[in-house]
Structures are given as structure tokens and as C-alpha cells.
Scaffold this active site. Structure first.
Site, PDB file in Angstrom:
ATOM      1  N   GLN A  64      49.776  40.687  39.731  1.00 11.27           N
ATOM      2  CA  GLN A  64      49.284  41.380  38.328  1.00 11.27           C
ATOM      3  C   GLN A  64      49.327  42.975  38.418  1.00 11.27           C
ATOM      4  O   GLN A  64      49.147  43.512  37.466  1.00 11.27           O
ATOM      5  CB  GLN A  64      48.132  40.936  38.197  1.00 11.27           C
ATOM      6  CG  GLN A  64      47.698  39.397  37.952  1.00 11.27           C
ATOM      7  CD  GLN A  64      46.458  38.846  38.058  1.00 11.27           C
ATOM      8  OE1 GLN A  64      45.346  39.736  37.976  1.00 11.27           O
ATOM      9  NE2 GLN A  64      46.145  37.411  37.912  1.00 11.27           N
ATOM     10  N   HIS A 127      43.551  41.158  39.200  1.00 12.76           N
ATOM     11  CA  HIS A 127      42.415  41.982  38.506  1.00 12.76           C
ATOM     12  C   HIS A 127      42.444  43.550  38.858  1.00 12.76           C
ATOM     13  O   HIS A 127      41.534  43.917  39.571  1.00 12.76           O
ATOM     14  CB  HIS A 127      41.014  41.519  39.074  1.00 12.76           C
ATOM     15  CG  HIS A 127      40.881  39.812  38.694  1.00 12.76           C
ATOM     16  ND1 HIS A 127      39.916  39.031  38.792  1.00 12.76           N
ATOM     17  CD2 HIS A 127      41.978  38.824  38.389  1.00 12.76           C
ATOM     18  CE1 HIS A 127      40.130  37.985  38.475  1.00 12.76           C
ATOM     19  NE2 HIS A 127      41.278  37.434  38.127  1.00 12.76           N
ATOM     20  N   GLU A 220      34.731  36.137  27.681  1.00 11.24           N
ATOM     21  CA  GLU A 220      33.601  36.506  26.810  1.00 11.24           C
ATOM     22  C   GLU A 220      34.071  37.619  25.755  1.00 11.24           C
ATOM     23  O   GLU A 220      34.904  38.193  26.298  1.00 11.24           O
ATOM     24  CB  GLU A 220      32.731  37.224  27.826  1.00 11.24           C
ATOM     25  CG  GLU A 220      31.785  36.383  28.752  1.00 11.24           C
ATOM     26  CD  GLU A 220      30.895  36.914  29.689  1.00 11.24           C
ATOM     27  OE1 GLU A 220      30.156  35.946  30.360  1.00 11.24           O
ATOM     28  OE2 GLU A 220      30.927  38.051  29.625  1.00 11.24           O
ATOM     29  N   TYR A 230      26.476  43.162  33.017  1.00  8.46           N
ATOM     30  CA  TYR A 230      27.021  42.174  32.370  1.00  8.46           C
ATOM     31  C   TYR A 230      27.267  40.897  33.351  1.00  8.46           C
ATOM     32  O   TYR A 230      27.619  39.934  32.776  1.00  8.46           O
ATOM     33  CB  TYR A 230      28.430  42.345  31.382  1.00  8.46           C
ATOM     34  CG  TYR A 230      28.238  43.330  30.325  1.00  8.46           C
ATOM     35  CD1 TYR A 230      27.917  42.904  28.941  1.00  8.46           C
ATOM     36  CD2 TYR A 230      27.938  44.688  30.560  1.00  8.46           C
ATOM     37  CE1 TYR A 230      27.629  43.706  27.915  1.00  8.46           C
ATOM     38  CE2 TYR A 230      27.614  45.328  29.524  1.00  8.46           C
ATOM     39  CZ  TYR A 230      27.572  44.848  28.191  1.00  8.46           C
ATOM     40  OH  TYR A 230      27.148  45.727  27.425  1.00  8.46           O
ATOM     41  N   TYR A 241      36.628  28.542  40.465  1.00  4.04           N
ATOM     42  CA  TYR A 241      37.785  27.810  40.786  1.00  4.04           C
ATOM     43  C   TYR A 241      37.691  26.527  41.397  1.00  4.04           C
ATOM     44  O   TYR A 241      38.587  25.565  41.438  1.00  4.04           O
ATOM     45  CB  TYR A 241      39.186  28.631  41.069  1.00  4.04           C
ATOM     46  CG  TYR A 241      39.590  29.538  40.120  1.00  4.04           C
ATOM     47  CD1 TYR A 241      39.772  29.272  38.692  1.00  4.04           C
ATOM     48  CD2 TYR A 241      39.520  30.770  40.314  1.00  4.04           C
ATOM     49  CE1 TYR A 241      40.190  30.229  37.986  1.00  4.04           C
ATOM     50  CE2 TYR A 241      39.815  31.853  39.589  1.00  4.04           C
ATOM     51  CZ  TYR A 241      40.140  31.538  38.173  1.00  4.04           C
ATOM     52  OH  TYR A 241      40.360  32.399  37.015  1.00  4.04           O
TER      53      TYR A 241
END
Length: 347
Positions: A64, A127, A220, A230, A241
Site C-alpha cells: 500500500q 496502513h 467509521e 478514538y 481478521y
């Protein structure tokens, strides 16, 4: 809201982009587009797609990772500054999310320099976060991610799983919430996040909204406030997972709860608040790109409340959303043969 079939025209205005990730319009109405592989290109309505521009940084183009968001300085007409986020390669196969500035002249970037690096650098390709938002009072809110490391998102001695607030030169505003907290990273604005690739400021209120990726379920839509936690990974509306359950956020009242939860996930990436005339029914609504939901999710926002009102199916992984000068909506698709699509006028 239900839309009649065929009510929106969809035009392919560019293709053969390698996993495009971010975009923004120049004052002359040309479009800057990043490719995750590390390229920055210009899309011109007459000349088409340019060759990669010179002056971009070296990127960690694995998984990513790569080149992410692109944003113009609010004073671009005077200073020609362009901001880029990217996965920056580090020592021993590590990488981190970095924010840098270059001067856009003669269709290239000059004097590019990094002004912020997420600490620490981590091994692994997942991420990174990376969305850039400019606040009305002249600061930058930069979304980061927990690099798939889980627990560090609750530890303010690092930047993992946080949103940071910095000045436009990368320095720390002295009214940040953790400036006086020993061992905390002074740039942190909020924490306990997982992976944030959607972010936008509501121009009506100045409120900062994000759409955040959950694990297996539990994406969210969050209203971000200074100093708030949060909850990730201690609570989530999704599960791990491996199928193991995570306590729901409403079981821990010390954590901020989401305004909207999506299960199944939409995998949000890219977001704007629409204010154009082409789609009056979308004015003051958030338009959120969806990777797994393969389209745009339309969210009505009223002060600190929000509700999903519509989905626009596009049968493609939508990585970013932008509003064109004529009020049409531009999206980019996350694919090896990525496309730039224009959503046109209602028929």
C-alpha cells in the site's frame, strides 16, 4: 434517496494510470494526479496526460506504500507550493509516512523538502494514511495510520494511529493538545485511529471529518476533536481478521464514538464537501470514495450529526474524489490501469 438509472453521465477522461491515489486542480483547471508508483502527472483537457513530472521524491512503492496525496498551498497563486505525502523508504527495509513541499514551476517540482515524518519508521507495506487538509486558521491536519501495529495507536510517544496538526512549514502549533505532556509527540491532534484515507473540513462549520477503515467490518465516519481518543485497537465496531471479537465502542465511554458505522465495509478513500451547482441535492454533503463499495457514498452532515443518504455505484474501486471547477465530480479508480472519471450533468 433513489436515483433513476442513467441519471448521471460518466465519462472516462484519462486512463492507463498506475494505481492513482490523489489529485487536485491547478488554478488553470489542469489536474495534478499522483500514482502510487511515485509519479506525479498533469491531466490537461486538450493535451491529455503528461509524462511524469521531475522533482518528486523517492518513494517506498511496496504493498500500500507509494506516492499518496497532493495538495496546493492555500496561497499557491503567490508561493507556488505543492504538498505531497508519500511512503518514505528508511533503513533496513523500513518506511514511514512523510509530508513534503516543492515549488511548482514550469511543470516540475523544484527544491522538494520533507517537513514532517511519522515516527517511528516501521517494516511492512500496510496502513500509511496520508490525506492532507488545510484548516481555515492556516494549519495542516495530516491523517496517519497505525501501520498495522495495533497497540501503538494508544501510545502518544509515537505518531502511529494519529492525526497530526502542524504549521505549513512543519513546525508545531503551541496550542496543540499534547504540547505540554511529557513524552508525547507534540504534533498529535487526536489518536486511537486505525487507517484514515478520507478527510475533509466542513466549510459551513469548520468541523474536521474523517472516514476511517475498520478491520473486518466497522468502518467509521468520525468527527475529529482535539485531544480525543478514538479507541483503536481497544474498541471497534468490527472484528479482527481471525474472527476474534473486539469490544464495541459504546462499552468504553472514555472513547469517542462514530457518527456512522459501515458493516459491510465501504473501505473509504478520498472525500470532499460538495458545494457546486451541478448537483444541488449534494450541496453541503460529504462525497466519500469507496474501494470495496465500488462507488461514492453520499453523507448528509448537519453540524455534528451525519447520515448516509445515497450511493452512486461506479463498479470500480474509487480512491479519491474531487470537485471540478464546473461543478462536476471527478473520481480516480484504484487499478493498475487506473482511470480518471467525470460524473457529468443529470440527463
Amino acid at each position: 434517496m433513489q436515483r433513476e438509472e442513467g441519471a448521471i453521465t460518466i465519462e472516462v477522461i484519462a486512463e492507463e494510470l498506475e494505481h492513482p491515489w490523489g489529485m487536485t486542480f491547478l488554478p488553470d483547471e489542469r489536474l495534478l494526479v499522483t500514482e502510487r508508483s511515485g509519479n506525479l502527472r498533469i491531466l490537461d483537457s486538450v493535451e491529455g496526460l503528461s509524462q511524469p513530472l521531475q522533482g518528486t521524491p523517492e518513494v517506498f512503492a511496496r504493498g500500500q506504500g507509494g506516492l499518496f496525496d497532493v495538495a496546493l498551498d492555500p496561497d499557491f497563486n503567490e508561493n507556488k507550493k505543492v504538498y505531497l505525502t508519500f511512503a518514505e523508504p528508511g533503513k533496513d527495509s523500513t518506511a514511514t509516512t512523510a509530508l513534503g513541499i516543492g515549488i511548482f514551476e514550469n511543470d516540475r517540482l523544484n527544491d522538494f523538502k520533507v517537513i514532517f515524518r511519522m515516527e517511528p519508521a516501521i517494516k511492512g507495506p500496510n496502513h500509511f494514511g496520508g490525506r492532507i487538509s488545510f484548516t481555515p486558521d492556516g494549519h495542516i491536519l495530516l491523517t496517519l495510520a497505525e501501520r498495522f501495529q495495533f497497540d501503538p495507536a494508544q501510545d502518544n510517544s509515537n505518531h502511529l494511529g494519529t492525526i497530526v496538526r502542524i504549521n505549513k512549514d512543519g513546525s508545531v502549533p503551541q496550542d496543540n493538545p499534547f504540547v505540554k505532556e511529557e513524552n508525547a509527540k507534540n504534533e498529535i491532534w487526536s489518536y486511537g485511529h486505525r487507517n484514515i484515507e478520507s478527510a475533509a473540513i466542513d466549510p459551513k462549520t469548520g468541523n474536521f471529518w474523517i472516514a476511517e477503515m475498520g478491520p473486518m467490518g466497522g468502518d467509521e465516519f468520525n468527527l475529529v476533536k482535539a485531544g480525543k481518543n478514538y479507541g483503536w485497537p481497544l474498541v471497534s465496531w468490527g472484528d479482527n481478521y481471525d474472527g476474534s471479537e473486539i469490544p464495541d465502542p459504546d462499552t468504553r465511554l472514555e472513547f469517542e464514538n462514530a457518527k456512522i458505522v459501515w458493516t459491510p465495509t465501504i473501505s473509504p478513500s478520498g472525500m470532499i464537501f460538495y458545494d457546486g451547482k451541478m448537483y444541488p441535492e449534494w450541496q453541503n454533503h460529504a462525497l466519500i470514495g469507496g474501494l470495496t463499495s465500488s462507488g461514492i457514498v453520499v453523507v448528509k452532515v448537519n453540524e455534528e450529526n451525519a447520515e448516509e443518504v445515497e450511493r452512486i455505484p461506479l463498479v470500480a474501486r474509487i480512491r479519491d474524489v474531487e470537485q471540478a471547477p464546473d461543478g462536476s465530480v471527478i473520481v480516480i479508480t484504484d487499478d493498475k490501469n487506473g482511470k480518471v472519471l467525470r460524473l457529468g450533468k443529470l440527463k
